[in-house]
Write a protein that holds these residues in place. Sequence first.
Motif, PDB file in Angstrom:
ATOM      1  N   ILE A   1       0.822  -1.221   0.000  1.00 26.22           N
ATOM      2  CA  ILE A   1       0.000   0.000   0.000  1.00 26.22           C
ATOM      3  C   ILE A   1       0.855   1.271   0.000  1.00 26.22           C
ATOM      4  O   ILE A   1       0.654   2.147  -0.854  1.00 26.22           O
ATOM      5  CB  ILE A   1      -0.997  -0.018   1.179  1.00 26.22           C
ATOM      6  N   PRO A   2       1.848   1.439   0.911  1.00 27.25           N
ATOM      7  CA  PRO A   2       2.661   2.671   0.845  1.00 27.25           C
ATOM      8  C   PRO A   2       3.430   2.822  -0.464  1.00 27.25           C
ATOM      9  O   PRO A   2       3.513   3.921  -1.020  1.00 27.25           O
ATOM     10  CB  PRO A   2       3.624   2.521   2.040  1.00 27.25           C
ATOM     11  N   ARG A   3       4.007   1.725  -0.967  1.00 23.13           N
ATOM     12  CA  ARG A   3       4.755   1.800  -2.225  1.00 23.13           C
ATOM     13  C   ARG A   3       3.836   2.173  -3.387  1.00 23.13           C
ATOM     14  O   ARG A   3       4.218   2.965  -4.266  1.00 23.13           O
ATOM     15  CB  ARG A   3       5.438   0.470  -2.506  1.00 23.13           C
ATOM     16  N   THR A   4       2.639   1.593  -3.402  1.00 23.58           N
ATOM     17  CA  THR A   4       1.692   1.886  -4.473  1.00 23.58           C
ATOM     18  C   THR A   4       1.245   3.338  -4.432  1.00 23.58           C
ATOM     19  O   THR A   4       1.130   3.994  -5.467  1.00 23.58           O
ATOM     20  CB  THR A   4       0.471   0.954  -4.374  1.00 23.58           C
ATOM     21  N   VAL A   5       0.988   3.847  -3.223  1.00 26.41           N
ATOM     22  CA  VAL A   5       0.573   5.241  -3.075  1.00 26.41           C
ATOM     23  C   VAL A   5       1.636   6.179  -3.633  1.00 26.41           C
ATOM     24  O   VAL A   5       1.350   7.095  -4.420  1.00 26.41           O
ATOM     25  CB  VAL A   5       0.276   5.563  -1.598  1.00 26.41           C
ATOM     26  N   LEU A   6       2.898   5.956  -3.244  1.00 26.02           N
ATOM     27  CA  LEU A   6       3.987   6.837  -3.686  1.00 26.02           C
ATOM     28  C   LEU A   6       4.200   6.759  -5.192  1.00 26.02           C
ATOM     29  O   LEU A   6       4.298   7.779  -5.876  1.00 26.02           O
ATOM     30  CB  LEU A   6       5.276   6.484  -2.951  1.00 26.02           C
ATOM     31  N   SER A   7       4.266   5.546  -5.720  1.00 24.42           N
ATOM     32  CA  SER A   7       4.562   5.383  -7.146  1.00 24.42           C
ATOM     33  C   SER A   7       3.382   5.788  -8.018  1.00 24.42           C
ATOM     34  O   SER A   7       3.539   6.526  -8.999  1.00 24.42           O
ATOM     35  CB  SER A   7       4.958   3.929  -7.436  1.00 24.42           C
ATOM     36  N   ALA A   8       2.173   5.336  -7.664  1.00 24.47           N
ATOM     37  CA  ALA A   8       1.008   5.600  -8.511  1.00 24.47           C
ATOM     38  C   ALA A   8       0.663   7.091  -8.547  1.00 24.47           C
ATOM     39  O   ALA A   8       0.412   7.645  -9.625  1.00 24.47           O
ATOM     40  CB  ALA A   8      -0.191   4.792  -8.020  1.00 24.47           C
ATOM     41  N   LEU A   9       0.656   7.756  -7.390  1.00 25.93           N
ATOM     42  CA  LEU A   9       0.325   9.175  -7.379  1.00 25.93           C
ATOM     43  C   LEU A   9       1.373  10.002  -8.124  1.00 25.93           C
ATOM     44  O   LEU A   9       1.043  10.983  -8.783  1.00 25.93           O
ATOM     45  CB  LEU A   9       0.187   9.683  -5.948  1.00 25.93           C
ATOM     46  N   SER A  10       2.626   9.591  -8.034  1.00 27.10           N
ATOM     47  CA  SER A  10       3.675  10.311  -8.765  1.00 27.10           C
ATOM     48  C   SER A  10       3.482  10.166 -10.272  1.00 27.10           C
ATOM     49  O   SER A  10       3.571  11.147 -11.022  1.00 27.10           O
ATOM     50  CB  SER A  10       5.055   9.775  -8.364  1.00 27.10           C
ATOM     51  N   ILE A  11       3.202   8.943 -10.715  1.00 25.15           N
ATOM     52  CA  ILE A  11       2.990   8.700 -12.149  1.00 25.15           C
ATOM     53  C   ILE A  11       1.756   9.447 -12.646  1.00 25.15           C
ATOM     54  O   ILE A  11       1.779  10.096 -13.703  1.00 25.15           O
ATOM     55  CB  ILE A  11       2.849   7.183 -12.414  1.00 25.15           C
ATOM     56  N   VAL A  12       0.661   9.370 -11.879  1.00 27.18           N
ATOM     57  CA  VAL A  12      -0.573  10.054 -12.269  1.00 27.18           C
ATOM     58  C   VAL A  12      -0.353  11.561 -12.366  1.00 27.18           C
ATOM     59  O   VAL A  12      -0.812  12.224 -13.308  1.00 27.18           O
ATOM     60  CB  VAL A  12      -1.696   9.736 -11.256  1.00 27.18           C
ATOM     61  N   THR A  13       0.378  12.133 -11.399  1.00 25.20           N
ATOM     62  CA  THR A  13       0.629  13.582 -11.403  1.00 25.20           C
ATOM     63  C   THR A  13       1.403  14.004 -12.650  1.00 25.20           C
ATOM     64  O   THR A  13       1.064  14.995 -13.312  1.00 25.20           O
ATOM     65  CB  THR A  13       1.400  13.994 -10.143  1.00 25.20           C
ATOM     66  N   VAL A  14       2.455  13.267 -12.980  1.00 24.03           N
ATOM     67  CA  VAL A  14       3.274  13.606 -14.146  1.00 24.03           C
ATOM     68  C   VAL A  14       2.463  13.486 -15.431  1.00 24.03           C
ATOM     69  O   VAL A  14       2.482  14.374 -16.295  1.00 24.03           O
ATOM     70  CB  VAL A  14       4.528  12.705 -14.204  1.00 24.03           C
ATOM     71  N   ILE A  15       1.722  12.383 -15.577  1.00 23.12           N
ATOM     72  CA  ILE A  15       0.941  12.160 -16.799  1.00 23.12           C
ATOM     73  C   ILE A  15      -0.133  13.234 -16.959  1.00 23.12           C
ATOM     74  O   ILE A  15      -0.315  13.801 -18.041  1.00 23.12           O
ATOM     75  CB  ILE A  15       0.319  10.750 -16.801  1.00 23.12           C
ATOM     76  N   TYR A  16      -0.854  13.543 -15.880  1.00 22.56           N
ATOM     77  CA  TYR A  16      -1.913  14.551 -15.964  1.00 22.56           C
ATOM     78  C   TYR A  16      -1.341  15.940 -16.224  1.00 22.56           C
ATOM     79  O   TYR A  16      -1.947  16.748 -16.942  1.00 22.56           O
ATOM     80  CB  TYR A  16      -2.743  14.555 -14.685  1.00 22.56           C
ATOM     81  N   LEU A  17      -0.181  16.240 -15.656  1.00 26.27           N
ATOM     82  CA  LEU A  17       0.443  17.541 -15.897  1.00 26.27           C
ATOM     83  C   LEU A  17       0.814  17.692 -17.372  1.00 26.27           C
ATOM     84  O   LEU A  17       0.521  18.711 -18.006  1.00 26.27           O
ATOM     85  CB  LEU A  17       1.684  17.693 -15.014  1.00 26.27           C
ATOM     86  N   LEU A  18       1.449  16.664 -17.931  1.00 34.52           N
ATOM     87  CA  LEU A  18       1.836  16.712 -19.339  1.00 34.52           C
ATOM     88  C   LEU A  18       0.613  16.742 -20.257  1.00 34.52           C
ATOM     89  O   LEU A  18       0.629  17.398 -21.300  1.00 34.52           O
ATOM     90  CB  LEU A  18       2.720  15.507 -19.679  1.00 34.52           C
ATOM     91  N   THR A  19      -0.441  16.035 -19.856  1.00 31.75           N
ATOM     92  CA  THR A  19      -1.668  16.051 -20.655  1.00 31.75           C
ATOM     93  C   THR A  19      -2.278  17.446 -20.694  1.00 31.75           C
ATOM     94  O   THR A  19      -2.718  17.927 -21.755  1.00 31.75           O
ATOM     95  CB  THR A  19      -2.691  15.050 -20.084  1.00 31.75           C
ATOM     96  N   ASN A  20      -2.285  18.133 -19.565  1.00 30.61           N
ATOM     97  CA  ASN A  20      -2.831  19.498 -19.532  1.00 30.61           C
ATOM     98  C   ASN A  20      -1.945  20.483 -20.292  1.00 30.61           C
ATOM     99  O   ASN A  20      -2.448  21.443 -20.889  1.00 30.61           O
ATOM    100  CB  ASN A  20      -3.025  19.951 -18.085  1.00 30.61           C
ATOM    101  N   VAL A  21      -0.631  20.247 -20.270  1.00 26.37           N
ATOM    102  CA  VAL A  21       0.266  21.062 -21.098  1.00 26.37           C
ATOM    103  C   VAL A  21      -0.102  20.907 -22.568  1.00 26.37           C
ATOM    104  O   VAL A  21      -0.158  21.878 -23.326  1.00 26.37           O
ATOM    105  CB  VAL A  21       1.734  20.666 -20.854  1.00 26.37           C
ATOM    106  N   SER A  22      -0.378  19.673 -22.964  1.00 25.91           N
ATOM    107  CA  SER A  22      -0.773  19.413 -24.348  1.00 25.91           C
ATOM    108  C   SER A  22      -2.096  20.085 -24.686  1.00 25.91           C
ATOM    109  O   SER A  22      -2.262  20.671 -25.766  1.00 25.91           O
ATOM    110  CB  SER A  22      -0.878  17.900 -24.579  1.00 25.91           C
ATOM    111  N   PHE A  23      -3.057  20.014 -23.772  1.00 21.74           N
ATOM    112  CA  PHE A  23      -4.345  20.669 -24.006  1.00 21.74           C
ATOM    113  C   PHE A  23      -4.167  22.176 -24.190  1.00 21.74           C
ATOM    114  O   PHE A  23      -4.752  22.785 -25.093  1.00 21.74           O
ATOM    115  CB  PHE A  23      -5.296  20.401 -22.839  1.00 21.74           C
ATOM    116  N   LEU A  24      -3.353  22.804 -23.326  1.00 15.10           N
ATOM    117  CA  LEU A  24      -3.162  24.257 -23.375  1.00 15.10           C
ATOM    118  C   LEU A  24      -2.326  24.697 -24.566  1.00 15.10           C
ATOM    119  O   LEU A  24      -2.322  25.865 -24.928  1.00 15.10           O
ATOM    120  CB  LEU A  24      -2.518  24.736 -22.075  1.00 15.10           C
ATOM    121  N   THR A  25      -1.601  23.765 -25.165  1.00 18.47           N
ATOM    122  CA  THR A  25      -0.850  24.084 -26.377  1.00 18.47           C
ATOM    123  C   THR A  25      -1.773  24.203 -27.586  1.00 18.47           C
ATOM    124  O   THR A  25      -1.500  24.976 -28.512  1.00 18.47           O
ATOM    125  CB  THR A  25       0.205  22.994 -26.644  1.00 18.47           C
TER     126      THR A  25
END
Length: 418
Positions: free
Chosen positions: A178-202
């Motif tokens: 559970i702790p490992r999944t929380v750290l890894s999954a939230l980090s991956i989700v944050t990066v992917i969503y950030l890049l996706t929004n950058v693409s949308f705003l472009t």
Amino acid sequence: MINALCVAELGTTFPRSAAPYFFMKRSLGSYTAFLNLWVELFGLFIGLAAQSLLVASYLIQPLYALCPPPELPKKCLALAILRSLGLLNIQGLKTVTWFQTLSTLVKVAILCFISITGIVLLVIGKKENVSRFENALDAELPGASQIVEAILQGFYAYGGSTLLVNMAGEVKNPGQTIPRTVLSALSIVTVIYLLTNVSFLTVLTPKEIISSDSVAVTWMDRVFPSMKWVIALGISASMTDSTSCGILTGSRLIYAASQEKQLPMIYSMLNKHLSPAVALIQLIIMSSIAVISSNLINLLKYLGIASWALSVINKIALLKMRYQEPDLQRPYKVWWPLIFISLAISAFLVFMPIIQSPKTELIYQVMFVLGGLLCYLAGVYLKQRSASFEKITCYLQLLFNILLSDDHETCISANKNE
């Protein structure tokens, strides 16, 4: 991330279905646990309704390229999606696991495609793309209440950690997983969503993003018009994994509350696939009511307030348990200052909208939460006169072909060791 790390301690300390609910009952008593259950179930109904409406919006948007899709067909499609996923969950955990794995792979592939395309357009694309991105956030500094409202709606995308903790009884080695999944999954989700929004705003202006019910479809229509049907179908298929996961964990919450005698016994009975069928059906019915009666933006707003209200209660219970039972075995123990930081942030997000811009809908939400007291007292009253409900329970048991397990945690968790 801080909130998720705090909640992870609950699931690792009590590795069972609906761990936060069980933790709440042990720490703050039966009534507080029921109030937590009341608010969390409300959040689940709203969350499932919002997710199904979002999937329906992406599916139906290509049919209405020049205008927003009408509400009636969108809601009908959302109801069909909810009921189909409910039937899938009744087939058991192994079936749901395969479905969620495939849909998650599709989701990540589509989001990576959007992100990479946006970066390419930003680096080697036209000047208008660069200019649009540079000016995307040119606006006045938002007020505190606007920031809070944005966070409440944005938090919807990061609620998976809470769902994971509710499934702690069906996770292998939860103390580490559970702790490992929380750290890894939230980090991956944050990066992917950030890049996706950058693409949308472009590609799109903020006004175009706000006015679109299906941003990815609008983005694809601007970049690759001939592929908008593909992206709409792909995103719709991929987003159903979140809805399916919500149904899975929500049914376990109802199941656990039934085992603790705070909901009718029928909800703790399992079918031949070791699935709490009646709990699943109840969840789908209540979520369907939310689909019919609310629009997407309001659903997300209510979900955010409910989630952060639960966060305040969970942190208080966590602090009390730390004080009362310091020797309790905890495979994972969150750093204690993070608990106070999370508690302060959660309280700020709950009370700031009330202080800054009180609205009638906030009063309704408070009345709904306090209504949990009446339901709790009614449950105690009915429990004393439960003999009249035995026939109803028996008929439902025969109708759905379900049985009460002798060892509910071992039975419902049987699939995790296969």
